[in-house]
Design a protein around this motif. Sequence first.
Motif, PDB file in Angstrom:
ATOM      1  N   ASP A 156      10.962   3.978  12.253  1.00 36.41           N
ATOM      2  CA  ASP A 156      10.392   3.940  10.906  1.00 36.41           C
ATOM      3  C   ASP A 156      10.405   2.524  10.342  1.00 36.41           C
ATOM      4  O   ASP A 156       9.456   2.087   9.695  1.00 36.41           O
ATOM      5  N   VAL A 157      11.509   1.779  10.591  1.00 38.19           N
ATOM      6  CA  VAL A 157      11.640   0.425  10.065  1.00 38.19           C
ATOM      7  C   VAL A 157      10.570  -0.486  10.650  1.00 38.19           C
ATOM      8  O   VAL A 157       9.846  -1.190   9.926  1.00 38.19           O
ATOM      9  N   PHE A 158      10.434  -0.488  11.982  1.00 37.52           N
ATOM     10  CA  PHE A 158       9.466  -1.376  12.608  1.00 37.52           C
ATOM     11  C   PHE A 158       8.030  -0.926  12.313  1.00 37.52           C
ATOM     12  O   PHE A 158       7.131  -1.765  12.212  1.00 37.52           O
ATOM     13  N   SER A 159       7.828   0.374  12.164  1.00 40.54           N
ATOM     14  CA  SER A 159       6.503   0.842  11.746  1.00 40.54           C
ATOM     15  C   SER A 159       6.195   0.374  10.328  1.00 40.54           C
ATOM     16  O   SER A 159       5.046   0.028  10.013  1.00 40.54           O
ATOM     17  N   GLY A 160       7.226   0.344   9.469  1.00 40.15           N
ATOM     18  CA  GLY A 160       7.035  -0.188   8.122  1.00 40.15           C
ATOM     19  C   GLY A 160       6.663  -1.653   8.133  1.00 40.15           C
ATOM     20  O   GLY A 160       5.831  -2.116   7.340  1.00 40.15           O
ATOM     21  N   ILE A 161       7.266  -2.417   9.074  1.00 42.36           N
ATOM     22  CA  ILE A 161       6.907  -3.837   9.199  1.00 42.36           C
ATOM     23  C   ILE A 161       5.448  -3.972   9.614  1.00 42.36           C
ATOM     24  O   ILE A 161       4.692  -4.805   9.080  1.00 42.36           O
ATOM     25  N   VAL A 162       5.021  -3.148  10.576  1.00 41.44           N
ATOM     26  CA  VAL A 162       3.623  -3.191  11.032  1.00 41.44           C
ATOM     27  C   VAL A 162       2.673  -2.828   9.888  1.00 41.44           C
ATOM     28  O   VAL A 162       1.644  -3.485   9.685  1.00 41.44           O
ATOM     29  N   LEU A 163       3.018  -1.795   9.116  1.00 43.04           N
ATOM     30  CA  LEU A 163       2.156  -1.387   8.013  1.00 43.04           C
ATOM     31  C   LEU A 163       2.067  -2.460   6.943  1.00 43.04           C
ATOM     32  O   LEU A 163       0.998  -2.672   6.347  1.00 43.04           O
ATOM     33  N   ASN A 164       3.182  -3.158   6.684  1.00 47.61           N
ATOM     34  CA  ASN A 164       3.151  -4.227   5.689  1.00 47.61           C
ATOM     35  C   ASN A 164       2.419  -5.449   6.197  1.00 47.61           C
ATOM     36  O   ASN A 164       1.918  -6.248   5.411  1.00 47.61           O
ATOM     37  N   THR A 165       2.376  -5.621   7.525  1.00 46.77           N
ATOM     38  CA  THR A 165       1.673  -6.773   8.088  1.00 46.77           C
ATOM     39  C   THR A 165       0.168  -6.524   8.157  1.00 46.77           C
ATOM     40  O   THR A 165      -0.637  -7.367   7.743  1.00 46.77           O
ATOM     41  N   THR A 166      -0.230  -5.372   8.678  1.00 54.69           N
ATOM     42  CA  THR A 166      -1.656  -5.056   8.810  1.00 54.69           C
ATOM     43  C   THR A 166      -2.276  -4.582   7.501  1.00 54.69           C
ATOM     44  O   THR A 166      -3.491  -4.692   7.317  1.00 54.69           O
ATOM     45  N   LYS A 167      -1.469  -4.026   6.603  1.00 54.77           N
ATOM     46  CA  LYS A 167      -1.885  -3.594   5.269  1.00 54.77           C
ATOM     47  C   LYS A 167      -3.094  -2.658   5.285  1.00 54.77           C
ATOM     48  O   LYS A 167      -4.138  -2.957   4.693  1.00 54.77           O
ATOM     49  N   PRO A 168      -2.979  -1.508   5.964  1.00 52.06           N
ATOM     50  CA  PRO A 168      -4.066  -0.529   5.827  1.00 52.06           C
ATOM     51  C   PRO A 168      -4.113   0.085   4.437  1.00 52.06           C
ATOM     52  O   PRO A 168      -5.120   0.648   4.031  1.00 52.06           O
ATOM     53  N   TYR A 169      -3.011  -0.010   3.702  1.00 56.41           N
ATOM     54  CA  TYR A 169      -2.966   0.424   2.314  1.00 56.41           C
ATOM     55  C   TYR A 169      -1.895  -0.363   1.593  1.00 56.41           C
ATOM     56  O   TYR A 169      -1.000  -0.958   2.204  1.00 56.41           O
ATOM     57  N   GLN A 170      -2.001  -0.404   0.249  1.00 56.89           N
ATOM     58  CA  GLN A 170      -1.045  -1.108  -0.587  1.00 56.89           C
ATOM     59  C   GLN A 170      -0.626  -0.201  -1.733  1.00 56.89           C
ATOM     60  O   GLN A 170      -1.114   0.927  -1.860  1.00 56.89           O
ATOM     61  N   LEU A 171       0.282  -0.697  -2.563  1.00 51.35           N
ATOM     62  CA  LEU A 171       0.716   0.073  -3.723  1.00 51.35           C
ATOM     63  C   LEU A 171      -0.474   0.375  -4.625  1.00 51.35           C
ATOM     64  O   LEU A 171      -1.365  -0.457  -4.798  1.00 51.35           O
TER      65      LEU A 171
END
Length: 480
Positions: A156-171
Amino acid sequence: MLSLLTEHPLFCALILILLDLGLWRLISSRGSEWKLLVRVLIFALFSIVLFNEGLNPMEPAPWADNVPLHLAATGLQIGWWLFGARTLTVLIGAVMMQRVGHTGRLLQDLLGAVIFLIAIIAALGYVLDLPVKGVLATSGALAIIVGLALQSTLSDVFSGIVLNTTKPYQLDDWISIDGTEGRVTDIDWRATRLQTSQGSMAVIPNSLAAKAKIINFSRPSNMFGVSVSVPVSPHARPSSVIEALERAMQGCRQLLDTPAPSVALKSSASGGAEYEISGFVASMGEKRVVRNQLFDLAYRHLQASGVNLLSSTETSAAPHLSRPRALLESSPIFSTLREEEKDTFSQNMTLQTFRAGETILAGGEVSDHLFIIESGVVSVTLKRHGAPLESGRMGPGEVIGEAGILSDTALPADFSAKTFCALYRIEKSYLKPCLDARHDIHDAMQALLDFRLHKAQSLTEEAPVVAPKRGFLQWLRNRV
């Protein structure tokens, strides 16, 4: 008390740490710049006190012969490394918040963890004089054991890093993850949190989100799709249905002009035909309102064209009713008239047509008649700071000119035909005695007039100018 602090500076250092912890909790989150400034100043004072006392955090504490004092000095030196790591983390967080906002919180947490790890290792090596290589080897073996035990959490942690890097969505983006739709409220180490349209909270692990099909309704920005399906009788002529639904589209002002909305035949069978109105709105919050409004407009414009929505039992207006009589029957203002009064009214209504762009009632003009829209779309335009502002659009069944009938005044709005329009006209000389006799109709028309005047005033009045807030960091940037 002052002599105690000067004779024993270690007490002063301990008080500074306690003071920092207290002020950090007392100062509200809205004073984040002041909290940061106070923390930096206290850390600077703490460092001055230690170095003046001869306590170098890069060396073991002196006074080995005095065990209590040696332990206190060692604790303060270790505290200096941790205090410095915390101050540096807060500074980096403030800078990242200015640059990337809340979307960089996960990266900020990772940097903070690395900084604290470096500070702990440095404290072990410099202050406690321990063999750092052995500590690192032991911690590496321990990390392997912990990593094997926490595989799902680390995923989950490393997937969170990937999601924050690629930014398919934001707040604040509206997204759908594997069919779960909602607004992104938080992205942390373990999961993404969505607030659904029902108001509930959906927690989706980052490892699942990284593998799932993601639909981001907020990309491209300020454009959200909306569609309404309209089932109609199979006996209705398609061109008549499409023409009525196109007028319904034009009656909805919230639909964006680009990309242009459209009407299409979705399916057709012996049991009925289904048409779809599709378009785009500027915000997610408008979708529900626009969908409801589109369906209501579709119903009214189809009814004006003589087309019925599909139902289990085919219903239609009574065949003996004329169109003026049917308008009075469906009007929220005149529906309370008795049957014989509606018959008399309908005989005193005359049809008048307007081409697209033609003025129906000019702003400031006192009307001596009342219009009831039979078909078409009417645009209502106000003047704001000398420039025209479209405040609304009207459709079948709505009335125009009530101000002149009730109080011999005029509305500050221009009413013009946006499409070809057909309106039924009732003269004031005929309508006024009815209003004097029927207070319920008079009150309904007065309520409509009050609503329109209030809306016109709220749209044309100037909004108060709000002075921008200026914080300490903004002041400091302007001085640099």
